[in-house]
Design a protein around this motif. Structure first.
Motif, short mmCIF file in Angstrom:
data_model
loop_
_atom_site.label_atom_id
_atom_site.label_comp_id
_atom_site.label_asym_id
_atom_site.label_seq_id
_atom_site.Cartn_x
_atom_site.Cartn_y
_atom_site.Cartn_z
N THR A 266 0.84 -1.19 0.00
CA THR A 266 0.00 0.00 0.00
C THR A 266 0.88 1.25 0.00
OG1 THR A 266 -1.68 -1.20 1.26
CG2 THR A 266 -1.86 1.21 1.17
N THR A 267 0.70 2.11 -0.99
CA THR A 267 1.54 3.30 -1.11
C THR A 267 0.68 4.53 -1.39
OG1 THR A 267 1.85 2.79 -3.46
CG2 THR A 267 3.54 2.01 -1.94
N PRO A 268 0.05 5.09 -0.38
CA PRO A 268 -0.78 6.28 -0.59
C PRO A 268 0.08 7.51 -0.87
CG PRO A 268 -0.63 5.79 1.73
CD PRO A 268 0.05 4.66 1.03
N SER A 269 -0.45 8.43 -1.63
CA SER A 269 0.27 9.65 -1.97
C SER A 269 -0.13 10.78 -1.02
CB SER A 269 -0.03 10.05 -3.43
OG SER A 269 -1.43 10.22 -3.62
N SER A 270 0.01 10.51 0.29
CA SER A 270 -0.38 11.52 1.28
C SER A 270 0.79 12.43 1.61
CB SER A 270 -0.87 10.86 2.57
OG SER A 270 -0.53 9.53 2.64
N SER A 271 0.46 13.58 2.18
CA SER A 271 1.47 14.54 2.57
C SER A 271 2.19 14.07 3.83
CB SER A 271 0.84 15.90 2.82
OG SER A 271 0.02 15.86 3.97
N ALA A 272 3.28 14.74 4.16
CA ALA A 272 4.04 14.38 5.36
C ALA A 272 3.18 14.54 6.61
CB ALA A 272 5.29 15.24 5.46
N ASN A 273 2.38 15.59 6.67
CA ASN A 273 1.56 15.83 7.86
C ASN A 273 0.44 14.82 8.00
OD1 ASN A 273 3.10 18.18 8.42
ND2 ASN A 273 1.92 19.29 6.89
N THR A 274 -0.13 14.37 6.86
CA THR A 274 -1.18 13.35 6.91
C THR A 274 -0.63 12.03 7.42
OG1 THR A 274 -2.31 14.42 5.06
CG2 THR A 274 -2.89 12.13 5.53
N GLU A 275 0.62 11.72 7.07
CA GLU A 275 1.23 10.47 7.52
C GLU A 275 1.68 10.55 8.97
OE1 GLU A 275 4.38 9.82 4.80
OE2 GLU A 275 3.10 9.18 3.15
N ILE A 276 2.26 11.68 9.35
CA ILE A 276 2.83 11.81 10.69
C ILE A 276 1.75 12.02 11.74
CG2 ILE A 276 4.28 13.29 12.14
CD1 ILE A 276 6.05 13.73 9.72
N GLY A 277 0.75 12.85 11.44
CA GLY A 277 -0.25 13.24 12.44
C GLY A 277 -0.86 12.10 13.23
N PRO A 278 -1.53 11.12 12.58
CA PRO A 278 -2.19 10.06 13.35
C PRO A 278 -1.22 9.13 14.07
CG PRO A 278 -3.04 10.21 11.09
CD PRO A 278 -1.80 11.01 11.13
#
Length: 477
Positions: free
Chosen positions: A45-57
Motif C-alpha cells: 500500500t503506497t498512498p500519496s499523502s502529505s508528510a503531515n497526513t502520515e505523521i499526524g495520526p
C-alpha cells in the motif's frame, strides 16, 4: 496504434495482433519495475499523502513506543545516547567577540529551571529531539530587575505540550498539528496545553493556550517540504528492535528448557518406578539420579534421555539484525553494540567518516539554525533592551564538539600536511578539535609570556616531560 499498424491489421489481422502484443511487451519492459503490479507487489500500500497526513495520526503512538524502548531496551538507549553525545558533546561553544564576557555570564543563568547551564540545555534539547522526534523551547523574558545579566531564560518542553489539532481559525489562518500558519504560510503561533498532559496529579481538564511563534523554538528534522512535526530517530528500526528483543527472550526460554536434564521411563508396570525407595507415607519410590548409580530394569522397561538441539545461527542472526537497527538509528554497529571484534583502523575510520557527515548535517542544518541561532538572536534583543550595545553587529562563531582520533599519529600527521599545504587554516584545525581558536591563541600567548619570564625557551622544551621542563635553568621553584 499508428497508421502502419492499422494498415497491417487491415491486410493481415494475425500479423497486426502480433505487432500489438510486441508493442505492449516492449512498453512493459521499459516501465519501472517498482511501478509494476503483480504477485511481488501485492499488498504493498503506497498512498500519496502529505508528510503531515502520515505523521499526524501516528506521532503520539510512535513517540510513546520510542520512549518505552529507550527505557527498557539497551540498544535503543545506547543509540540515543550516541546521537546526543555526538551532536552536542559537552556543549557547542559560541564565540561572541566583544560580548564574550556577557555571553559567558548569561550561559550560567539561562535555565528557567535553575539547574543547568546552556551546555546542559543543549544536551537536553538534542536528546528530546532524537528520542521524541522534536523539542520545544520557550523563550522566557524576565524583568530587568530580576538580577540576570540579560533578562532572558530558556524553558525546555516536551512535544506533548503541543496540541495535535487541525482546524481553521476565525481570521482565516490554518492550524496544522497544533501549529498556526497565516495566509502567507508563515508560523504565527503554537497551540499548547498549559501543563504536560501526562503529568501526575492533573485530571486532564486543563487550559489551552496560544503562544506566539516568536516565543517558541521548534527543533526537529525536516525530511519533507511543508513537514510540520518531527518523528523519533528510532521510528524506522523500532519494530526490528522490539522483534529482536522478543527473539532474545524466546532464545533465553529455550536455553532454560535445554538446561533441564529430563529422563523418560517407558514401562508396562504402572506401579514400578526407577530410583531409590523414599520415605513417603504410601512407600512409593522417589525418582532421582545419583552419581555412580546402577539400577536394573526389566525387559519391558526403557529409559530415554532428552537430547536438546543447539541453535548455531543465533549469533549471526542477532548480528545481522543489529546492523540493520544501527543503520535505521543513524549510528554505526560498533557504536550501537560496543563490539569491536571485527573492526580495524580502516573499517572504523570509514564508518566514522560517514557517521561524522550525518552528525555535521544534524548540527549545521538542524540544531544550529533551529536552536542556537534563534537563542543568540533572542539574547541580542534582550541585551539591547537593557542597554547592552556591545551585542550589535556581532557574527557568532560556532565550535562543535571535538571528535576523538582513532589513530592519533596518522590523523595528526594528515592534519599537519593539510595545514602545511594551505588547504586548511590553523583556526579550522583548532575548531575541528573542539576548541575555540581565540581562547587557544590567548592561552598560548599567556603561556609564552610565562615561559619567557621564567627563562624557559619553548624550543628547548619541545618533547620534554613536565619534570624535565621544571628542571630547566631559571625555572620556578
Amino acid at each position: 496504434m499508428n497508421l502502419l499498424d492499422k494498415i497491417v491489421a487491415a491486410v493481415a489481422p494475425v500479423a497486426g495482433v502480433k505487432r500489438a502484443q510486441a508493442r505492449l511487451a516492449l512498453e512493459h519492459a521499459r516501465a519501472y519495475e517498482a511501478a509494476k503490479t503483480g504477485r511481488r507487489t501485492a499488498g504493498w500500500t503506497t498512498p500519496s499523502s502529505s508528510a503531515n497526513t502520515e505523521i499526524g495520526p501516528a506521532l503520539e503512538r510512535v513517540r510513546n513506543r520510542a520512549r518505552d524502548l529507550v527505557r527498557n531496551n539497551e540498544y535503543a538507549a545506547r543509540a540515543i545516547s550516541v546521537l546526543t553525545t555526538s551532536i552536542v558533546g559537552t556543549g557547542i561553544q559560541v564565540g561572541m567577540g566583544k560580548s564574550q564576557d556577557l555571553w559567558n555570564r548569561w550561559v550560567d543563568e539561562c535555565d528557567a529551571d535553575g539547574q543547568l547551564d546552556l551546555n546542559g540545555i543543549q544536551a537536553l534539547v538534542a536528546r528530546c529531539w532524537k528520542e521524541s522526534g522534536e523539542t520545544l523551547v520557550r523563550l522566557r523574558y524576565r524583568k530587568p530587575d530580576d538580577g540576570l545579566s540579560v533578562p532572558l531564560q530558556l524553558q525546555v518542553l516536551e512535544p506533548d505540550y503541543l496540541i495535535t489539532v487541525n482546524e481553521l481559525t476565525a481570521n482565516g489562518n490554518v492550524i496544522i498539528a497544533g501549529v498556526e500558519y497565516d495566509l502567507l504560510g508563515r508560523r504565527v503561533a503554537y497551540h499548547m496545553w498549559r501543563t504536560h498532559p501526562g503529568e501526575t496529579g492533573y485530571n486532564g481538564s486543563q487550559a489551552r493556550v496560544r503562544i506566539p511563534a516568536t516565543d517558541i523554538l521548534h527543533v526537529y528534522q525536516k525530511d519533507r517540504p511543508q513537514q510540520v512535526r518531527g518523528m523519533p530517530a528510532l521510528a524506522v528500526s523500532m519494530m526490528r528492535t522490539r522483534d529482536l528483543s522478543d527473539y532474545e527472550d524466546a532464545e533465553l526460554v529455550r536455553k532454560k528448557i535445554e538446561a533441564c536434564f529430563s529422563v523418560f521411563v517407558r514401562t508396562d508396570d504402572p506401579v514400578r518406578t526407577i530410583g531409590a525407595p523414599g520415605d513417603t507415607p504410601d512407600a512409593r519410590r522417589i525418582e532421582k539420579l545419583a552419581p555412580g548409580m546402577i539400577n536394573y530394569v526389566k525387559g519391558s522397561e526403557e529409559i530415554t534421555f532428552a537430547n536438546p538441539q543447539a541453535n548455531g545461527a543465533y549469533g549471526e542472526y542477532t548480528r545481522t539484525q543489529l546492523h540493520a537497527i544501527a543503520v535505521g538509528a543513524g549510528v554505526t554497529y560498533q557504536q550501537l553494540t560496543g563490539d569491536l571484534s571485527q573492526a580495524n583502523f580502516s573499517s572504523m575510520r570509514g564508518g566514522r567518516i560517514e557517521f561524522n557527515a550525518l552528525i555535521d548535517q544534524a548540527q549545521w542544518l538542524t540544531f544550529i539554525p533551529m536552536f542556537m541561532k534563534p537563542v543568540i538572536r533572542a539574547f541580542g534583543e534582550a541585551a539591547l533592551l537593557v542597554g547592552k550595545k556591545d551585542v550589535k553587529g556581532i557574527t557568532p562563531k560556532f565550535t562543535t564538539p571535538k571528535r576523538p582520533f582513532i589513530d592519533p599519529v596518522k590523523e595528526v600527521l594528515a592534519l599537519k600536511e593539510q595545514l602545511a599545504s594551505g588547504m586548511i587554516s590553523p583556526s579550522e584545525v583548532i575548531r575541528s578539535m573542539g576548541y575555540d581558536p581565540q581562547e587557544v591563541w590567548e592561552e598560548i600567548k599567556r603561556d609564552t609570556e610565562t615561559m619567557q619570564k621564567l627563562g624557559i625557551s619553548p624550543d628547548k622544551t619541545a618533547g620534554l616531560s613536565l619534570k624535565e621542563v621544571m628542571l630547566q635553568p631559571n625555572a620556578a621553584e
